[in-house]
Design a protein around this motif. Structure first.
Motif, PDB file in Angstrom:
ATOM      1  N   LEU A  51     -15.959   6.090  -2.709  1.00  0.00           N
ATOM      2  CA  LEU A  51     -14.875   5.328  -3.133  1.00  0.00           C
ATOM      3  C   LEU A  51     -14.299   4.319  -2.238  1.00  0.00           C
ATOM      4  O   LEU A  51     -14.287   4.594  -1.229  1.00  0.00           O
ATOM      5  CB  LEU A  51     -13.589   6.179  -3.788  1.00  0.00           C
ATOM      6  CG  LEU A  51     -14.149   7.167  -5.023  1.00  0.00           C
ATOM      7  CD1 LEU A  51     -12.923   8.325  -5.137  1.00  0.00           C
ATOM      8  CD2 LEU A  51     -14.464   6.599  -6.274  1.00  0.00           C
TER       9      LEU A  51
ATOM     10  N   TYR B 152     -12.225   2.297  -6.856  1.00  0.00           N
ATOM     11  CA  TYR B 152     -13.182   2.276  -7.696  1.00  0.00           C
ATOM     12  C   TYR B 152     -14.514   2.853  -6.803  1.00  0.00           C
ATOM     13  O   TYR B 152     -14.631   2.742  -5.641  1.00  0.00           O
ATOM     14  CB  TYR B 152     -13.609   0.570  -8.080  1.00  0.00           C
ATOM     15  CG  TYR B 152     -14.146  -0.061  -6.566  1.00  0.00           C
ATOM     16  CD1 TYR B 152     -15.465  -0.387  -6.337  1.00  0.00           C
ATOM     17  CD2 TYR B 152     -13.174  -0.522  -5.799  1.00  0.00           C
ATOM     18  CE1 TYR B 152     -15.484  -1.079  -5.491  1.00  0.00           C
ATOM     19  CE2 TYR B 152     -13.186  -1.505  -4.773  1.00  0.00           C
ATOM     20  CZ  TYR B 152     -14.484  -1.770  -4.574  1.00  0.00           C
ATOM     21  OH  TYR B 152     -14.784  -2.456  -3.577  1.00  0.00           O
ATOM     22  N   PRO B 153     -15.616   3.079  -7.767  1.00  0.00           N
ATOM     23  CA  PRO B 153     -16.835   3.888  -7.049  1.00  0.00           C
ATOM     24  C   PRO B 153     -17.667   2.646  -6.412  1.00  0.00           C
ATOM     25  O   PRO B 153     -17.688   1.407  -7.096  1.00  0.00           O
ATOM     26  CB  PRO B 153     -17.460   4.492  -8.135  1.00  0.00           C
ATOM     27  CG  PRO B 153     -16.954   3.940  -9.211  1.00  0.00           C
ATOM     28  CD  PRO B 153     -15.431   3.236  -8.963  1.00  0.00           C
ATOM     29  N   ASN B 154     -18.231   2.951  -5.256  1.00  0.00           N
ATOM     30  CA  ASN B 154     -18.976   1.870  -4.579  1.00  0.00           C
ATOM     31  C   ASN B 154     -20.663   2.193  -4.731  1.00  0.00           C
ATOM     32  O   ASN B 154     -21.210   1.667  -3.925  1.00  0.00           O
ATOM     33  CB  ASN B 154     -18.601   1.397  -3.147  1.00  0.00           C
ATOM     34  CG  ASN B 154     -18.687   2.658  -2.463  1.00  0.00           C
ATOM     35  OD1 ASN B 154     -19.293   3.873  -2.738  1.00  0.00           O
ATOM     36  ND2 ASN B 154     -18.224   2.658  -1.101  1.00  0.00           N
TER      37      ASN B 154
ATOM     38  N   GLN C 113     -22.559   1.886 -10.912  1.00  0.00           N
ATOM     39  CA  GLN C 113     -22.441   0.327 -11.186  1.00  0.00           C
ATOM     40  C   GLN C 113     -21.823   0.269 -12.691  1.00  0.00           C
ATOM     41  O   GLN C 113     -20.776  -0.462 -12.818  1.00  0.00           O
ATOM     42  CB  GLN C 113     -23.824  -0.487 -11.465  1.00  0.00           C
ATOM     43  CG  GLN C 113     -24.341  -0.488  -9.996  1.00  0.00           C
ATOM     44  CD  GLN C 113     -23.228  -1.442  -9.073  1.00  0.00           C
ATOM     45  OE1 GLN C 113     -22.932  -2.416  -9.273  1.00  0.00           O
ATOM     46  NE2 GLN C 113     -23.180  -0.788  -7.826  1.00  0.00           N
TER      47      GLN C 113
ATOM     48  N   GLN D  38     -17.928   1.161 -12.217  1.00  0.00           N
ATOM     49  CA  GLN D  38     -17.329   0.306 -11.460  1.00  0.00           C
ATOM     50  C   GLN D  38     -16.974  -0.709 -12.323  1.00  0.00           C
ATOM     51  O   GLN D  38     -15.750  -1.278 -12.496  1.00  0.00           O
ATOM     52  CB  GLN D  38     -17.991  -0.131 -10.521  1.00  0.00           C
ATOM     53  CG  GLN D  38     -17.371  -1.363  -9.465  1.00  0.00           C
ATOM     54  CD  GLN D  38     -18.087  -1.800  -8.413  1.00  0.00           C
ATOM     55  OE1 GLN D  38     -18.947  -1.099  -7.933  1.00  0.00           O
ATOM     56  NE2 GLN D  38     -17.796  -2.803  -7.873  1.00  0.00           N
ATOM     57  N   GLU D  39     -17.750  -1.262 -13.356  1.00  0.00           N
ATOM     58  CA  GLU D  39     -17.551  -2.146 -14.184  1.00  0.00           C
ATOM     59  C   GLU D  39     -16.497  -1.944 -15.268  1.00  0.00           C
ATOM     60  O   GLU D  39     -15.542  -2.609 -15.644  1.00  0.00           O
ATOM     61  CB  GLU D  39     -18.638  -2.739 -14.991  1.00  0.00           C
ATOM     62  CG  GLU D  39     -18.586  -3.825 -15.929  1.00  0.00           C
ATOM     63  CD  GLU D  39     -19.847  -4.392 -16.383  1.00  0.00           C
ATOM     64  OE1 GLU D  39     -19.928  -4.878 -17.710  1.00  0.00           O
ATOM     65  OE2 GLU D  39     -21.101  -4.174 -15.906  1.00  0.00           O
TER      66      GLU D  39
ATOM     67  N   THR E  77     -12.885  -1.403 -13.633  1.00  0.00           N
ATOM     68  CA  THR E  77     -12.339  -2.666 -13.084  1.00  0.00           C
ATOM     69  C   THR E  77     -11.678  -3.331 -14.238  1.00  0.00           C
ATOM     70  O   THR E  77     -10.789  -3.980 -14.201  1.00  0.00           O
ATOM     71  CB  THR E  77     -13.573  -3.685 -12.364  1.00  0.00           C
ATOM     72  OG1 THR E  77     -14.107  -2.949 -11.447  1.00  0.00           O
ATOM     73  CG2 THR E  77     -12.956  -5.036 -12.003  1.00  0.00           C
TER      74      THR E  77
ATOM     75  N   TYR F 285     -10.070   8.809 -14.346  1.00  0.00           N
ATOM     76  CA  TYR F 285      -9.598   7.640 -13.453  1.00  0.00           C
ATOM     77  C   TYR F 285      -8.188   7.564 -14.211  1.00  0.00           C
ATOM     78  O   TYR F 285      -8.061   7.140 -15.397  1.00  0.00           O
ATOM     79  CB  TYR F 285     -10.671   6.585 -13.766  1.00  0.00           C
ATOM     80  CG  TYR F 285     -10.084   5.223 -12.958  1.00  0.00           C
ATOM     81  CD1 TYR F 285     -10.483   5.062 -11.638  1.00  0.00           C
ATOM     82  CD2 TYR F 285      -9.413   4.271 -13.676  1.00  0.00           C
ATOM     83  CE1 TYR F 285     -10.099   4.265 -10.673  1.00  0.00           C
ATOM     84  CE2 TYR F 285      -9.199   3.245 -12.774  1.00  0.00           C
ATOM     85  CZ  TYR F 285      -9.455   3.188 -11.577  1.00  0.00           C
ATOM     86  OH  TYR F 285      -9.234   2.031 -10.500  1.00  0.00           O
TER      87      TYR F 285
END
Length: 236
Positions: free
Chosen positions: A24, A51-53, A60, A63-64, A67, A120
């Motif tokens: 993260l 957010y997860p990286n 991905q 994360q999208e 966000t 989350y």
């Protein structure tokens, strides 16, 4: 031996996916007296965005989606554009005549369960002169698919009615009594290893002064209501 080797590879690959998702990052944004449109100056903004990286497709996708939910946007924008859009959206529910000066504090937290679930949680504090207080919004994701889990993922429609009736028989975790009936939606929840926490924000089921209501239900209380495929997310 080949079968065992393939199984080990698959297990290691799955662990790698989890490891990437669980990595993260945190972004801090602090802007004071930042005007975002004519006639609406003096806006303060403090954000903590987690957010997860990971680089895999599941991370991905997470994360999208995270966000967009954090910045209340339907599309991915630059950080500066996302902050501006968030400030603009934060004034949508302002009452006519409320003071222009607004303090916005928004931060997020992540809680994972059994390497299967990512909760989350977004905390949003906006003061517009009437003491609305903090609101909590929890989004539950499967780490197997990256998709968001809703109440429909856990319970059938008839079972959801039974869960609502269960909640109506008790006070919340702090002993507070609601003033009105529970709404027919339960999508604001945190999934824990041994149960669920349902969240109702100020004004949803009582006056604003009562603040947030949280109801914790144990797995043993809802086990018979859960869809068969949902039982594996919990343990007694």
């Amino acid at each position: 031996m080949k079968k065992y080797a393939l199984l080990i590879i698959l297990l290691f690959g799955q662990y790698t996916i989890y490891a990437q998702i669980m990595a993260l990052d945190t972004i801090w944004v602090k802007r004071y007296g930042w005007a975002y449109k004519d006639g609406m100056a003096g806006t303060d903004l403090i954000l903590q965005f987690i957010y997860p990286n990971g680089k895999d497709s599941i991370a991905q996708h997470l994360q999208e989606d995270i966000t967009k939910r954090f910045f209340k946007s339907n599309e991915l924008l630059s950080l500066d554009e996302s902050c501006k859009a968030l400030l603009e959206n934060s004034f949508e529910d302002m009452w006519i005549g409320m003071p222009i000066l607004t303090y916005l504090y928004r931060y997020s937290a992540v809680k994972t369960v059994n390497n299967k679930i990512l909760n989350y949680i977004i905390y949003h504090d906006q003061i517009v002169g009437c003491g609305n207080g903090t609101r909590s919004y929890s989004y539950c994701y499967s780490l197997l698919t990256g998709d968001r889990m809703t109440i429909d993922s856990l319970f059938s429609k008839s079972a959801q009615s039974k869960v609502i009736r269960l909640l109506e028989t008790r006070k919340d975790d702090q002993g507070k009594q609601r003033m009105i009936d529970l709404p027919m939606h339960l999508n604001n929840f945190i999934l824990l290893p041994k149960g669920l926490i349902f969240i109702f924000n100020p004004y949803e089921i009582s006056c604003g002064a009562d603040g947030e209501f949280r109801y914790t239900v144990k797995f043993s209380e809802i086990k018979n209501f859960l869809k068969p495929q949902a039982i594996g997310y919990f343990f007694e």
